[in-house]
Each structure stands twice: as C-alpha cells, then as structure tokens.
Write a protein that holds these residues in place. Structure first.
Motif, short mmCIF file in Angstrom:
data_model
loop_
_atom_site.label_atom_id
_atom_site.label_comp_id
_atom_site.label_asym_id
_atom_site.label_seq_id
_atom_site.Cartn_x
_atom_site.Cartn_y
_atom_site.Cartn_z
N TYR A 22 0.53 -1.28 -0.04
CA TYR A 22 -0.13 -0.07 -0.17
C TYR A 22 1.07 1.22 0.07
CZ TYR A 22 -3.96 -3.00 1.01
OH TYR A 22 -4.98 -3.87 0.78
N HIS A 23 0.37 2.40 -0.68
CA HIS A 23 0.88 3.93 -0.75
C HIS A 23 -0.01 4.44 0.53
CE1 HIS A 23 3.28 3.61 -4.69
NE2 HIS A 23 3.41 2.57 -3.69
N ILE A 24 0.54 5.57 1.12
CA ILE A 24 -0.46 6.30 1.83
C ILE A 24 -0.20 7.73 1.42
CG2 ILE A 24 1.35 6.64 3.78
CD1 ILE A 24 -0.79 6.48 5.65
N ARG A 25 -1.28 8.56 1.44
CA ARG A 25 -1.38 9.80 0.71
C ARG A 25 -2.09 10.92 1.29
NH1 ARG A 25 -2.11 10.86 -5.05
NH2 ARG A 25 -3.76 12.47 -5.43
N THR A 26 -1.68 11.93 1.26
CA THR A 26 -2.57 13.05 1.61
C THR A 26 -2.55 14.41 0.87
OG1 THR A 26 -3.57 14.58 3.82
CG2 THR A 26 -1.09 14.30 3.30
N SER A 27 -3.89 14.89 0.31
CA SER A 27 -3.99 15.85 -0.57
C SER A 27 -4.08 17.19 0.14
CB SER A 27 -5.34 15.80 -1.20
OG SER A 27 -5.18 14.32 -1.74
N GLY A 28 -3.73 18.24 -0.76
CA GLY A 28 -4.07 19.74 -0.52
C GLY A 28 -3.40 20.26 0.98
N LEU A 29 -2.11 19.92 1.13
CA LEU A 29 -1.57 20.35 2.40
C LEU A 29 -1.17 22.11 1.91
CD1 LEU A 29 1.21 17.85 2.94
CD2 LEU A 29 -0.52 18.22 4.63
N GLY A 30 -1.67 22.80 2.96
CA GLY A 30 -1.25 24.31 2.80
C GLY A 30 -0.27 24.67 3.72
N GLU B 61 -7.90 18.36 -3.82
CA GLU B 61 -6.81 18.68 -5.06
C GLU B 61 -7.32 19.62 -6.03
OE1 GLU B 61 -3.51 15.75 -6.10
OE2 GLU B 61 -5.10 14.50 -5.42
N ASN B 62 -8.51 19.67 -6.15
CA ASN B 62 -9.05 20.74 -7.16
C ASN B 62 -8.31 21.98 -7.17
OD1 ASN B 62 -10.76 21.35 -9.24
ND2 ASN B 62 -12.33 22.33 -7.69
N ILE B 63 -7.94 22.45 -8.23
CA ILE B 63 -7.25 23.78 -8.58
C ILE B 63 -8.28 24.68 -8.58
CG2 ILE B 63 -5.42 24.97 -9.66
CD1 ILE B 63 -4.26 22.54 -10.20
N VAL B 64 -8.29 25.84 -7.78
CA VAL B 64 -8.98 27.09 -8.07
C VAL B 64 -8.50 28.18 -7.69
CG1 VAL B 64 -10.96 25.66 -6.98
CG2 VAL B 64 -9.57 26.96 -5.59
N ALA B 65 -8.99 29.36 -8.53
CA ALA B 65 -8.68 30.89 -7.96
C ALA B 65 -9.29 31.24 -6.64
CB ALA B 65 -8.72 31.64 -9.20
N SER B 66 -8.69 31.67 -5.80
CA SER B 66 -9.59 32.12 -4.57
C SER B 66 -9.19 33.31 -3.92
CB SER B 66 -9.65 30.96 -3.60
OG SER B 66 -10.14 31.26 -2.27
N VAL B 67 -10.12 34.31 -3.60
CA VAL B 67 -9.73 35.50 -2.74
C VAL B 67 -10.16 35.19 -1.36
CG1 VAL B 67 -10.41 37.92 -2.51
CG2 VAL B 67 -10.12 36.92 -4.80
N GLY B 152 -7.72 22.38 -0.99
CA GLY B 152 -7.30 21.88 0.57
C GLY B 152 -6.22 22.93 1.13
N ALA B 153 -5.50 23.31 0.47
CA ALA B 153 -4.47 24.12 0.87
C ALA B 153 -5.02 25.78 1.17
CB ALA B 153 -3.37 24.44 -0.03
N ILE B 154 -5.84 26.13 0.30
CA ILE B 154 -6.50 27.44 0.50
C ILE B 154 -7.36 27.21 1.70
CG2 ILE B 154 -7.89 29.11 -0.53
CD1 ILE B 154 -6.48 28.32 -3.05
N ILE B 155 -8.60 26.44 1.53
CA ILE B 155 -9.60 26.35 2.62
C ILE B 155 -9.23 26.23 4.03
CG2 ILE B 155 -11.91 25.29 3.42
CD1 ILE B 155 -12.11 27.00 0.68
#
Lengths: 165, 213
Positions: A22-30, B61-67, B152-155
């Motif tokens: 298995y791989h492990i993943r997380t999305s959208g790290l800001g 992961e959806n790419i958006v433009a956000s203010v 994810g990164a923005i919100i």
C-alpha cells in the motif's frame, strides 16, 4: 510506480499507517504539515496531516489527537511501534507548512505554517527521529504520497510540478 | 463545542438569511461590473467536517482561484470567494480585454491577477457591507489576498481559528451561475463565510435571536 497500487488516503487532521504494497497519501497541504514516519526494514510507514502546532491551543475538553503536532507525532510513533516497527530505525520525512496568503496582519495565527513545521521538528527531535528529507515553507499547496517499500515521498505542487524526496 | 451543540434550525435559517443578503448584494455588484446576468442559488448552511468542507469546493486537490479575506471587528471570521479556473479566466478576459489570457502560462500576467483580486475585493466588500448594515455590527475586511492553488491548501487557512475549538465548521455557502457561459452547466463560483466560533453568538444576538431558541 504502477497504476494498480492501492492508496490509503489520509484526510485533514487525520492519520493512518500502511505496509507494502500500500501507499499512503494526503491531499492539499497548505499551512498544514504532512509528516511521514517509517521503518524501511519493516516496510511500514505512518502519515499524519497536522493542522495546529500545539494541543494546548485546544479550547474545550475532548480533541482530535491527529490535529496537533505534539499529540500526532506521539500517537504515530506508538502505533508504529505497536505494529512491529523498531524505535531505533524510525526515520521521518515532512512536507507542507506553506504561507498561502501574504498578510501584513500581526495575527500570529497567520504564521501558522512555519509554526507547524517548528513544532513537528521539535517533537521528532524529542523522539530522536532523524529527518531525512523535507520540503517545507514557500507559498504553494502540496499533495504527498509515500511508498513504504522505496521510502520515496512523491510531492506534487500546482506551480512547481512533481518530484520525489 | 458549545455553539455546535446548541445550534437549532432557527439559527440555521438566520445564517441562511445572512448568506442570502450578503451574496445577493455581491451578485448584483458582479452583474453590474460585467454588465451581464448572474444567477444566485439559494444559500446552503451546513455543519460539516473539514473533509466535507473541501468536497463542497470540488475536493482537496481541485485547483481554484480564490480570494481570501479576514473579517475584523465585532464578529471576526474568514471569507472565501472561490472560482473555477475556467470561470476566473473568463472574468479576467472580460475585465482586461486580453483574450489571450490563460492559466497555463507561467508566471501569471500581473494585470490579470490584479483584476481578479479587485473583483474579489469588490464582491467580498459588498457582501460584507450589506451584512454589516443588516446586523448593525462593525465589520471590516482585511486587504484581500489572492491564491491560485489546491482547495485543501486554501480553505484550511480559514479553518485555523475554528479548528482550535471544534472538528466541524458551520459554513454559509452561496453558489453563483453565469448565464452566458457556454460550457457545461455547473456551479461557477462560491462564497464561503466562516464565522469564528465566538462570532455566532454575536451575530445571533445582533439579529435578536437568543442562544437557546
């Protein structure tokens, strides 16, 4: 990397552990930090998506331990050890902690990315876990995926493309 | 914790009205600015987990433009105006007259980014000032910041204050549709209003709804 690998997804303020294949993943790290702790010999890895630096920030009683750097690292190490990892061979890789928006505001909360990174590093140091790779800071979001067999951390960003750590 | 446990359907209806008034004014501003018809959907007020919040904007992961802007004053909070990249580039083309603009080219055109930021500024400003009139609360927007990145990164930035208290967010979501757009019919923009935990009580009190209603 073939297309049939099974990927375990970790949400925001969440954690999990995986074994090969298995791989492990997380999305959208800001401003959040994704911390991977692994034992290469056992092909075992854990990932936590940390949102805040310190559980003393929690207001109110019960809280989610995966959300805070201090409690998440501790729980991740415990779970790995319980599943057969050897404490002397644990290593870590981390990514995230970006500053997504530039504000002149003096609000400390807006500096949350760097504070998360510092907190995770402090906890790892307390457990004497070496950080063998990191991609932190900057101002772009990241999606990360870890393969416990090769121990490569695959990082994808919107503006800077894809690379392995 | 407390505000989530005590929240009732009356409270949710009040917040829906908050979203209706704010976004209604913003949609009018957008319509005037672009000189075209903009449709607004009935606002949704939902109590969601952080992961569900990302899904509302198309997945982490959806790419958006956000203010993004912080609301300061009597009832602090965070506000996002989120656009799909197609819609953002349509707006940019209409405002700047640059029909060649594309998000594929890096770095992004400076004039285009400035136009998009100004669009966000006008819209969130009109949202906020109508909200301020309606509640008689003093609300000041911070200077808005623009980011083109993963949802994810923005919100998650707007969830920081909330996340210290709870694992859930109350989100006031108003979706906008652009009538002229020839592509597939789907939601083109979102306003997300995320009051800080302590602000709910202040908003309810300002509108004459007591906490235990």
């Amino acid at each position: 990397m073939n297309d049939t690998v099974q990927v375990i997804k970790v949400g925001i303020a969440d954690m999990n552990i995986v074994r090969t294949p298995y791989h492990i993943r997380t999305s959208g790290l800001g401003s959040c930090v994704g911390v991977v702790i692994y034992d290469q010999g056992k092909e075992l890895a854990g990932l936590a998506h940390v949102m805040l630096p310190d559980s003393t920030l929690a207001k109110g009683g019960a809280f989610n331990i995966a959300k805070y750097a201090d409690t998440a690292v501790k729980e991740l190490v415990n779970r790995l050890l319980k599943n057969g990892a050897r404490d002397y061979s644990l290593k870590a890789k981390l990514a995230g902690g970006a500053q997504m928006f530039q504000f002149s505001s003096s609000n400390d909360m807006m500096r949350i990315g760097p504070r998360n990174v510092e907190a995770v590093k402090r906890e790892l140091a307390a457990y004497k876990i070496a950080i063998v790779g990191e991609d932190v800071g900057g101002n772009s979001g990241r999606t990360i995926e870890f393969d416990p067999k090769t121990c490569l951390l695959h990082i994808r960003t919107v503006n800077k493309g894809v690379f392995n750590l | 914790m407390s505000f989530l446990e005590k929240i009732s359907t009356v409270h949710l209806d009040v917040l829906k009205e908050v979203g209706n008034i704010g976004a209604g004014n913003a949609a009018t501003a957008l319509s005037t600015l672009l000189n075209k018809k903009i449709d607004m959907r009935v606002p949704k007020v939902r109590v969601v987990s952080f992961d569900e919040m990302m899904e509302m904007a198309g997945g982490p992961e959806n790419i958006v433009a956000s203010v993004f802007l912080r609301i300061e004053g009597d009832a602090p909070g965070s506000m996002f105006f989120v656009l799909s990249l197609e819609q953002a580039s349509t707006f940019i083309k209409e405002m700047t007259g640059d029909s060649q603009f594309s998000f594929e080219k890096l770095p992004y055109d400076e004039i285009a980014m400035s136009a998009l930021q100004e669009l966000g500024n006008i819209l969130s400003g009109s949202y906020l000032s109508s909200l301020s009139d309606f509640t008689k609360l003093d609300l000041y927007p911070s200077v808005p910041a623009l980011s083109i990145d993963m949802v994810g990164a923005i919100i998650s930035y707007g969830l920081i204050e909330l996340s210290q208290v709870s694992d859930f967010a109350i989100v006031i979501d108003t979706a906008l549709d652009d009538d002229d757009y020839n592509g597939p019919k789907s939601v083109k923009g979102h306003f997300f209003l995320l009051p800080d935990p302590d602000s709910f009580e202040i908003i309810f009190r300002a509108l004459g709804v007591t906490e235990n209603e």
